[in-house]
Design an enzyme around this catalytic site. Structure first.
Site, mmCIF file in Angstrom:
data_model
loop_
_atom_site.group_PDB
_atom_site.id
_atom_site.type_symbol
_atom_site.label_atom_id
_atom_site.label_comp_id
_atom_site.label_asym_id
_atom_site.label_seq_id
_atom_site.Cartn_x
_atom_site.Cartn_y
_atom_site.Cartn_z
ATOM 1 N N ARG A 118 32.034 -1.281 -9.785
ATOM 2 C CA ARG A 118 32.253 0.177 -9.815
ATOM 3 C C ARG A 118 32.134 0.745 -11.238
ATOM 4 O O ARG A 118 33.059 1.390 -11.742
ATOM 5 C CB ARG A 118 33.609 0.538 -9.188
ATOM 6 C CG ARG A 118 33.811 -0.052 -7.823
ATOM 7 C CD ARG A 118 35.041 0.465 -7.127
ATOM 8 N NE ARG A 118 34.839 1.768 -6.507
ATOM 9 C CZ ARG A 118 35.764 2.411 -5.809
ATOM 10 N NH1 ARG A 118 36.944 1.888 -5.666
ATOM 11 N NH2 ARG A 118 35.516 3.585 -5.277
ATOM 12 N N LYS A 153 40.682 12.835 2.352
ATOM 13 C CA LYS A 153 41.228 12.392 1.051
ATOM 14 C C LYS A 153 40.187 12.520 -0.057
ATOM 15 O O LYS A 153 40.441 13.145 -1.094
ATOM 16 C CB LYS A 153 41.688 10.930 1.144
ATOM 17 C CG LYS A 153 41.990 10.298 -0.222
ATOM 18 C CD LYS A 153 42.250 8.805 -0.114
ATOM 19 C CE LYS A 153 41.037 7.936 0.025
ATOM 20 N NZ LYS A 153 40.441 7.373 -1.178
ATOM 21 N N ASN A 154 39.014 11.943 0.160
ATOM 22 C CA ASN A 154 38.031 11.937 -0.923
ATOM 23 C C ASN A 154 37.506 13.339 -1.246
ATOM 24 O O ASN A 154 37.381 13.688 -2.422
ATOM 25 C CB ASN A 154 36.903 10.949 -0.614
ATOM 26 C CG ASN A 154 37.394 9.507 -0.702
ATOM 27 O OD1 ASN A 154 38.422 9.233 -1.327
ATOM 28 N ND2 ASN A 154 36.684 8.585 -0.078
ATOM 29 N N ASP A 164 32.758 2.715 3.938
ATOM 30 C CA ASP A 164 34.193 2.847 4.224
ATOM 31 C C ASP A 164 34.540 2.501 5.674
ATOM 32 O O ASP A 164 35.700 2.246 5.990
ATOM 33 C CB ASP A 164 34.678 4.282 3.940
ATOM 34 C CG ASP A 164 34.637 4.608 2.464
ATOM 35 O OD1 ASP A 164 34.580 3.683 1.644
ATOM 36 O OD2 ASP A 164 34.664 5.810 2.132
HETATM 37 N N1 EPU Z 1 27.567 2.794 -9.232
HETATM 38 C C1 EPU Z 1 26.891 2.451 -10.377
HETATM 39 N N2 EPU Z 1 27.014 3.255 -11.468
HETATM 40 C C2 EPU Z 1 27.777 4.377 -11.464
HETATM 41 C C3 EPU Z 1 28.465 4.726 -10.308
HETATM 42 C C4 EPU Z 1 28.341 3.910 -9.184
HETATM 43 O O1 EPU Z 1 26.189 1.438 -10.415
HETATM 44 O O2 EPU Z 1 27.834 5.045 -12.506
HETATM 45 C C5 EPU Z 1 27.437 1.950 -8.045
HETATM 46 C C6 EPU Z 1 28.783 1.380 -7.566
HETATM 47 O O3 EPU Z 1 29.147 0.211 -8.259
HETATM 48 C C7 EPU Z 1 28.501 1.138 -6.104
HETATM 49 C C8 EPU Z 1 27.530 2.270 -5.740
HETATM 50 O O4 EPU Z 1 27.006 2.762 -6.979
HETATM 51 O O5 EPU Z 1 27.830 -0.094 -5.956
HETATM 52 C C9 EPU Z 1 28.165 3.431 -5.000
HETATM 53 O O6 EPU Z 1 29.323 3.888 -5.693
HETATM 54 P P1 EPU Z 1 29.774 5.411 -5.620
HETATM 55 O O7 EPU Z 1 29.776 5.940 -7.001
HETATM 56 O O8 EPU Z 1 28.974 6.105 -4.597
HETATM 57 O O9 EPU Z 1 31.270 5.277 -5.094
HETATM 58 P P2 EPU Z 1 32.570 5.969 -5.690
HETATM 59 O O10 EPU Z 1 32.288 7.349 -6.083
HETATM 60 O O11 EPU Z 1 33.193 5.048 -6.661
HETATM 61 C C10 EPU Z 1 33.336 6.992 -3.423
HETATM 62 C C11 EPU Z 1 34.569 6.947 -2.593
HETATM 63 C C12 EPU Z 1 34.686 5.577 -1.953
HETATM 64 C C13 EPU Z 1 33.445 5.315 -1.108
HETATM 65 C C14 EPU Z 1 32.199 5.462 -1.979
HETATM 66 C C15 EPU Z 1 30.902 5.319 -1.190
HETATM 67 C C16 EPU Z 1 36.099 8.450 -3.659
HETATM 68 C C17 EPU Z 1 37.322 8.634 -4.468
HETATM 69 N N3 EPU Z 1 35.727 7.194 -3.426
HETATM 70 O O12 EPU Z 1 33.495 5.970 -4.405
HETATM 71 O O13 EPU Z 1 35.824 5.628 -1.119
HETATM 72 O O14 EPU Z 1 33.498 4.015 -0.588
HETATM 73 O O15 EPU Z 1 32.186 6.753 -2.607
HETATM 74 O O16 EPU Z 1 30.851 6.255 -0.169
HETATM 75 O O17 EPU Z 1 35.497 9.409 -3.211
HETATM 76 C C18 EPU Z 1 37.674 4.734 0.013
HETATM 77 O O18 EPU Z 1 37.977 5.898 0.319
HETATM 78 O O19 EPU Z 1 38.214 3.732 0.531
HETATM 79 C C19 EPU Z 1 36.633 4.520 -0.988
HETATM 80 C C20 EPU Z 1 36.511 3.384 -1.661
#
Ligand code: EPU
Length: 430
Positions: free
Chosen positions: A127, A25-26, A310
């Site tokens: 997030r 999915k991601n 996850d």
């Molecule tokens: N963060 C920041 N600043 C930013 C971006 C992120 O502080 O600008 C922090 C977040 O708050 C968090 C950490 O960095 O504490 C990691 O967040 P990340 O950006 O890596 O996560 P994401 O891109 O929002 C994706 C997946 C998530 C998965 C995470 C970690 C997608 C659509 N989502 O989220 O998937 O948990 O990476 O691997 O790809 C799921 O599929 O259930 C899911 C939540």
């Protein structure tokens, strides 16, 4: 409030047999967004049939791209982004999924501007998007908060050196996408190394982009003027693979998962082995076997290749009956323990201190009426329900359908007993 549907799970049946996993999915969400940069049409294969993907397709069409299913398997999508004529997808759609934020990078890269509402997705923490926005600014965009949206404008993007203050999957992907057609070279330091980061780079490279280092801390993106069409197949879903591995172990089952990538599963496998589960790899299959005598473990979530956040939630279900006290520390998302209260309703013994949960193994779980508050919490509850004595009613499985393709069918084919009840046919379980 009466849920529109619910799952009834009769527990205590081991999962046995062979299964396969859908495309990720991601990774698919990120690749679909990146496909908007193409100067021709491209075909994305092995896209999972889940709700989040359907929302992404609506978003792409809303800004003028064509995105149509092709082929009989319902897994291939032809994207023709040449008609993209809007930088402003509807906020109500963007707020449904986290991956809508990738439209910022894609539209900025394609049109030099974007106005995208703050994304939705699972409610598992703050997030923020500060690292995305910081990166866009380094590439030459001007970013403003605009009534719940990020408005980005530019006179074209130019390559830059960007140091990420936190390791962010979404931030890294968004900046790769934005930089793919920027003028000059971009260096992203402290980049995320998750398989879907590599996937986006591989996909863009298949269209003629020049991206090196994906999967390491430093990614180099040399901007190109045009991206040609491509046919690209999405990698198998790492988190679905992991969820089934845990479910197989937790139910004292014996399951072979075909068509997966074992090397993506090393962190989970190490922890399953530690807790007494047998895991065997063979090419693109993984076999998981357990006699149920699980040992407690300590587990800490980390960016890839560490233990994935996850899979933390699904793993806590297995640990509820592991002998001794397991300690689980969540370091990525501050609100990712919402499954624990529901597990406690099923008889689990858990205490939480900030981001650390101590799970004292009990002899068994029992059925209860529980609610899936987010996607992976839902997966955790399904596993707990499969383990439990009696029948469990899972309310709001809608979150699970956002990310797991036909999970009930898949598990039932392995011997689970799950029925779906719609609101109009709902009766109280006996
Ligand atoms: N963060 C920041 N600043 C930013 C971006 C992120 O502080 O600008 C922090 C977040 O708050 C968090 C950490 O960095 O504490 C990691 O967040 P990340 O950006 O890596 O996560 P994401 O891109 O929002 C994706 C997946 C998530 C998965 C995470 C970690 C997608 C659509 N989502 O989220 O998937 O948990 O990476 O691997 O790809 C799921 O599929 O259930 C899911 C939540």
């Amino acid at each position: 409030m009466i849920p529109s549907y619910r799952w009834l799970v009769e527990g205590s049946y081991p999962l046995v047999g062979t299964t396969s996993v859908s495309g990720g999915k991601n990774p698919a969400l990120a690749v679909l967004a990146a496909s908007l940069l193409c100067d021709d049409t491209c075909v994305i294969e092995n896209v999972p049939d889940v709700d989040d993907i359907r929302v992404m397709l609506l978003l792409m069409r809303s800004i003028g791209a064509k995105a149509t299913y092709a082929g009989a398997d319902g897994r291939s999508i032809v994207v023709d982004p040449r008609g993209v004529n809007s930088d402003n997808p509807p906020a109500e759609l963007a707020r449904k999924i986290r991956a809508s934020s990738y439209l910022m990078g894609a539209l900025l890269g394609k049109l030099g501007q974007a106005e995208v509402a703050y994304p939705g997705g699972c409610d598992i923490g703050a997030r923020t998007l500060d690292q995305h926005v910081k990166g866009f600014a380094a590439l030459g965009a001007c970013a403003k908060d605009q009534l719940g949206a990020v408005k980005l404008t530019s006179n074209g993007l130019r390559g830059a050196e960007i140091y990420m203050d936190v390791v962010t999957v979404g931030g890294t992907i968004n900046l790769i996408i934005a930089a793919a057609k920027a003028e000059g070279t971009t260096l992203i330091f402290n980049a995320a190394k998750e398989p879907h980061v590599v996937e986006v780079a591989n996909f863009l490279n298949s269209m003629g982009a020049v991206i090196k280092g994906a999967g390491t801390d430093v990614i180099r993106v040399k901007g190109v003027a045009k991206l040609h069409g491509s046919t690209y197949a999405i990698i198998p879903d790492q988190i679905v693979t992991g969820t089934i591995m845990i479910a197989a172990a937790a139910t004292m089952g014996d399951v072979t998962i075909a068509g997966c990538i074992p090397t993506h599963m090393e962190a989970l496998t190490a922890k399953l082995l530690e807790s007494g589960v047998r895991v065997d790899y063979h090419d693109d299959t993984i076999r998981v076997r357990s006699n149920g005598a699980h040992r407690s473990i300590t587990l800490k979530t980390q960016a890839y290749p560490g233990f994935p956040t996850d899979l933390q939630q699904p793993m806590t279900a297995l640990l509820t009956t592991a002998r001794g006290i397991s300690v689980v520390t969540e370091t990525i998302f501050e609100s990712r323990f919402r499954q624990l209260g529901e597990l406690a309703r099923m008889g689990a013994n858990i205490t939480v201190d900030r981001n650390r949960a101590a799970i004292t193994g009990v002899s068994s779980l029992h059925g209860a009426k529980i609610t899936a508050t987010d996607l992976r919490a839902g997966a955790s509850l399904v596993i707990a329900a499969l383990m439990a004595k009696g029948t469990t009613e899972i309310c709001e499985p809608i979150h699970i359908d956002r990310g797991y393709e036909n999970l009930t069918d898949k598990l039932n084919a392995l011997g689970a007993r799950i029925t779906i009840q719609n609101a109009d046919t709902m009766e109280e379980p006996a």
